[in-house]
Design a protein around this motif. Structure first.
Motif, short mmCIF file in Angstrom:
data_model
loop_
_atom_site.label_atom_id
_atom_site.label_comp_id
_atom_site.label_asym_id
_atom_site.label_seq_id
_atom_site.Cartn_x
_atom_site.Cartn_y
_atom_site.Cartn_z
N THR A 267 0.85 -1.19 0.00
CA THR A 267 0.00 0.00 0.00
C THR A 267 0.89 1.24 0.00
O THR A 267 2.06 1.18 0.39
CB THR A 267 -0.91 0.05 1.24
N ARG A 268 0.32 2.33 -0.42
CA ARG A 268 1.05 3.60 -0.40
C ARG A 268 1.48 3.93 1.03
O ARG A 268 2.59 4.39 1.26
CB ARG A 268 0.18 4.70 -1.00
N GLN A 269 0.61 3.65 2.00
CA GLN A 269 0.95 3.93 3.40
C GLN A 269 2.14 3.08 3.86
O GLN A 269 2.99 3.57 4.61
CB GLN A 269 -0.25 3.70 4.31
N TYR B 61 3.06 10.34 -3.92
CA TYR B 61 1.80 10.46 -4.66
C TYR B 61 1.95 11.30 -5.93
O TYR B 61 1.40 10.96 -6.97
CB TYR B 61 0.72 11.06 -3.75
N HIS C 117 -0.06 1.73 -10.04
CA HIS C 117 -0.49 2.44 -8.83
C HIS C 117 -1.96 2.80 -8.95
O HIS C 117 -2.35 3.54 -9.86
CB HIS C 117 0.36 3.71 -8.65
N ASN C 118 -2.77 2.25 -8.05
CA ASN C 118 -4.19 2.59 -7.99
C ASN C 118 -4.33 3.76 -7.03
O ASN C 118 -4.23 3.59 -5.81
CB ASN C 118 -5.00 1.39 -7.53
N ARG C 119 -4.54 4.94 -7.56
CA ARG C 119 -4.61 6.15 -6.73
C ARG C 119 -5.78 6.12 -5.75
O ARG C 119 -5.72 6.72 -4.69
CB ARG C 119 -4.69 7.39 -7.61
N GLU C 120 -6.86 5.44 -6.11
CA GLU C 120 -8.04 5.40 -5.24
C GLU C 120 -7.82 4.51 -4.03
O GLU C 120 -8.16 4.87 -2.92
CB GLU C 120 -9.26 4.97 -6.03
N THR C 121 -7.29 3.31 -4.25
CA THR C 121 -7.11 2.37 -3.14
C THR C 121 -5.74 2.49 -2.48
O THR C 121 -5.56 2.02 -1.36
CB THR C 121 -7.26 0.91 -3.63
N GLY C 122 -4.78 3.09 -3.18
CA GLY C 122 -3.43 3.21 -2.63
C GLY C 122 -2.58 1.97 -2.85
O GLY C 122 -1.44 1.91 -2.41
N GLU C 123 -3.12 1.00 -3.57
CA GLU C 123 -2.37 -0.23 -3.83
C GLU C 123 -1.33 -0.01 -4.93
O GLU C 123 -1.62 0.60 -5.95
CB GLU C 123 -3.33 -1.34 -4.25
#
Length: 124
Positions: free
Chosen positions: A37-39, A70, A85-91
């Motif tokens: 995840t982005r986090q 981001y 990179h899925n900007r909505e889910t952060g995956e």
């Protein structure tokens, strides 16, 4: 369609590897089975750069890492076909080209490590 070919675009590969945060993204995703995840990426970067846990890091440092991922690093890696990179889910998922770039990261780090050791040995 792949946007990056290590045999025809070494400058692109070296450009992507020139930033420590992008190297950290590739290594972190690869270490987590090809997805993060982005986090999780922010956490890895903050802990690597500060030497502190993300809970102890300054809020501004965490925000700056998130913003740079981001708006800069993930789009650049995505543009070159290294990650999805899925900007909505952060995956963030490592592509096959990302696996090839990961091998280049490891080779570069091994080379740098060997060079540092040779220099240290020379000056002893």
């Amino acid at each position: 369609m792949s946007a990056w070919d290590p045999t025809t675009a070494p400058d692109t590969a070296l450009g992507l590897l020139s930033n420590a945060r992008r190297r950290s993204v590739v290594k972190t995703i690869a270490a987590n089975g090809g997805m993060a995840t982005r986090q999780a990426l922010v956490k890895a970067i903050v802990e690597d750069e500060t030497g502190e846990s993300i809970a102890d890091a300054k809020t501004g440092c965490v925000q700056e890492a998130h913003i740079s991922l981001y708006h800069c690093h993930l789009p650049k890696l995505s543009q070159h076909g290294i990650v999805d990179h899925n900007r909505e889910t952060g995956e963030v998922v490592l592509s096959d080209d990302g696996e090839a770039l990961k091998a280049a990261v490891e080779t570069a780090e091994d080379t740098i490590g060997a060079s540092r050791k040779a220099i240290e040995d020379f000056y002893r």
